[in-house]
Design a protein around this motif. Structure first.
Motif, PDB file in Angstrom:
ATOM      1  N   ARG A 273      13.069  -8.652  -4.392  1.00 35.63           N
ATOM      2  CA  ARG A 273      11.889  -9.336  -3.867  1.00 35.63           C
ATOM      3  C   ARG A 273      12.228 -10.649  -3.171  1.00 35.63           C
ATOM      4  NH1 ARG A 273       7.020  -7.916  -5.349  1.00 35.63           N
ATOM      5  NH2 ARG A 273       7.793  -6.988  -7.282  1.00 35.63           N
TER       6      ARG A 273
ATOM      7  N   GLY B 288       9.906   1.638  -3.686  1.00 32.31           N
ATOM      8  CA  GLY B 288       9.214   0.396  -3.992  1.00 32.31           C
ATOM      9  C   GLY B 288       9.900  -0.393  -5.089  1.00 32.31           C
TER      10      GLY B 288
ATOM     11  N   ARG C 247       3.415   1.211  -3.310  1.00 35.43           N
ATOM     12  CA  ARG C 247       2.880  -0.045  -3.841  1.00 35.43           C
ATOM     13  C   ARG C 247       3.099  -0.154  -5.348  1.00 35.43           C
ATOM     14  NH1 ARG C 247      -1.741   0.501  -1.942  1.00 35.43           N
ATOM     15  NH2 ARG C 247      -1.455  -0.738  -0.040  1.00 35.43           N
TER      16      ARG C 247
ATOM     17  N   LEU D 165      12.652 -10.324   0.597  1.00 40.11           N
ATOM     18  CA  LEU D 165      11.557  -9.876   1.459  1.00 40.11           C
ATOM     19  C   LEU D 165      11.101 -11.001   2.385  1.00 40.11           C
ATOM     20  CD1 LEU D 165       9.395  -7.830  -1.086  1.00 40.11           C
ATOM     21  CD2 LEU D 165      10.763  -6.913   0.798  1.00 40.11           C
TER      22      LEU D 165
ATOM     23  N   MET E 193       6.565  -1.303  -5.815  1.00 37.65           N
ATOM     24  CA  MET E 193       6.731  -2.682  -5.383  1.00 37.65           C
ATOM     25  C   MET E 193       6.130  -3.671  -6.373  1.00 37.65           C
ATOM     26  SD  MET E 193       6.010  -2.684  -1.285  1.00 37.65           S
ATOM     27  CE  MET E 193       7.299  -2.263  -0.110  1.00 37.65           C
ATOM     28  N   GLU E 194       4.977  -3.318  -6.923  1.00 34.60           N
ATOM     29  CA  GLU E 194       4.286  -4.255  -7.809  1.00 34.60           C
ATOM     30  C   GLU E 194       4.877  -4.269  -9.217  1.00 34.60           C
ATOM     31  OE1 GLU E 194       0.185  -3.158  -7.588  1.00 34.60           O
ATOM     32  OE2 GLU E 194      -0.121  -4.113  -5.628  1.00 34.60           O
TER      33      GLU E 194
ATOM     34  N   ASP F 287       7.093  -7.530   5.756  1.00 32.00           N
ATOM     35  CA  ASP F 287       7.885  -6.391   5.280  1.00 32.00           C
ATOM     36  C   ASP F 287       7.009  -5.362   4.565  1.00 32.00           C
ATOM     37  OD1 ASP F 287      10.313  -7.160   6.286  1.00 32.00           O
ATOM     38  OD2 ASP F 287      10.981  -8.155   4.462  1.00 32.00           O
ATOM     39  N   ILE F 288       6.160  -5.823   3.680  1.00 32.69           N
ATOM     40  CA  ILE F 288       5.327  -4.888   2.919  1.00 32.69           C
ATOM     41  C   ILE F 288       4.422  -4.112   3.867  1.00 32.69           C
ATOM     42  CG2 ILE F 288       3.493  -4.711   1.198  1.00 32.69           C
ATOM     43  CD1 ILE F 288       4.743  -7.060  -0.261  1.00 32.69           C
TER      44      ILE F 288
ATOM     45  N   TYR G  90      13.090   1.476   4.144  1.00 34.04           N
ATOM     46  CA  TYR G  90      12.258   2.348   3.302  1.00 34.04           C
ATOM     47  C   TYR G  90      12.732   3.798   3.380  1.00 34.04           C
ATOM     48  CZ  TYR G  90       8.042   5.294   2.586  1.00 34.04           C
ATOM     49  OH  TYR G  90       7.150   6.281   2.231  1.00 34.04           O
TER      50      TYR G  90
END
Length: 307
Positions: free
Chosen positions: A240, A233, A289, A243, A292-293, A247-248, A185
């Motif tokens: 993905r 993210g 987030r 992962l 990521m999303e 991890d998140i 990150y």
């Protein structure tokens, strides 16, 4: 997170062992880096107010560094010796394989490089590869002196991501952000600053900062940093399938630990919102987030709407 080994064609420079000593020592059983919490005045320079904040403004605005915790500043020193193309592959392998932390940084940097190059290609934009610069304690960047107390940072003048790998131990021990994804990150966030540089976003923020309105400059800095979190993210979302469980959570723990409000409470016992430069813990977690999303850089517009 399961990352491939680094591509030997990534751009890596190594200033370790070129002099300058070990910086601010005395941390975590064996010296090394002396980061944010080990140097209280640096914490105040980054998150305080009044005259110390003015000093920070000078370092940040004119030094030009962008980072998770600090920025480059000061006089530009001697340039790093450039590596010939013939030796580049072997030197990259040597620098990246020096220790586990170096390899983790190179693996994440290489992954981010491939990911953003592909995104730019799909969007019909020109991508330029940045460089990853390792240093120990003290180094030199195109934005001035590099010191461990600054934490990792990006210098737009030479398109370099600067890292003293001792920060990873500090991240785990001082900030409580353990795990490989927390380290990745860090690199992905700094790579996000490179994307902002390529897109011209950094220049827009610099103009605001040079206007002389300190509060407006800080607010623009917050938006820039949160967007870099979101871009980190996006990188994770684009990978993905790599992962792993936890991890998140590791990423969110790191984002929470380095929020301005959290750091200010720990360092000075009070919170001064007008001096924020990176965003609160909640904001940093939110935008990480979002990236990521969505997996979409266009979703990372921190410059419009509520943060």
């Amino acid at each position: 997170m399961r990352l491939d080994d680094f591509d030997p064609n990534i751009n890596v420079e190594d200033q370790r062992g070129q002099g300058g000593g070990s910086g601010f020592g005395g941390f975590g059983g064996g010296g090394g880096g002396g980061l944010l919490f080990g140097l209280l005045p640096m914490v105040f320079s980054r998150f305080g107010c009044g005259g110390v904040a003015i000093l920070l403004a000078v370092l940040f605005f004119f030094g030009g560094g962008l980072g998770m915790l600090g920025g480059g500043g000061g006089q530009v020193g001697a340039p790093t010796q450039q590596v010939s193309r013939e030796k580049a592959g072997s030197d990259v392998a040597s620098s990246c394989s020096l220790n586990a932390e170096s390899k983790a940084a190179c693996n994440a940097f290489s992954s981010a490089d491939k990911t953003w190059a592909a995104i730019f290609q799909r969007e019909g934009k020109q991508f330029q590869q940045p460089k990853l610069v390792f240093y120990g304690g003290n180094g030199q960047s195109g934005c001035g002196a590099a010191q461990s107390a600054m934490g990792p940072f990006y210098c737009p003048r030479d398109q370099g991501v600067y890292l003293d790998t001792s920060f990873f131990a500090e991240l785990a021990d001082r900030f409580g952000a353990k795990g490989d994804f927390a380290q990745y990150y860090v690199i992905a966030h700094e790579f996000g600053h490179h994307i902002q540089n390529l897109l011209g976003t950094s220049d827009q923020v610099s103009r605001i900062q040079r206007s002389g309105d300190e509060v407006a400059g800080n607010q623009a800095s917050v938006k820039l940093e949160l967007q870099a979190d979101c871009y980190a993210g996006v990188w994770a979302a684009q990978n993905r399938d790599r992962l792993e469980p936890g991890d998140i959570e590791e990423g969110m723990t790191a984002a929470r630990a380095i929020g301005d409000d959290t750091l200010q409470k720990q360092s000075q016992g009070r919170v001064v919102p007008d001096s924020f430069t990176h965003g609160t813990s909640a904001q940093r977690m939110k935008w990480l987030r979002v990236g990521m999303e969505s997996g979409d850089p266009n979703a990372c517009n921190t410059f419009s709407g509520a943060l």
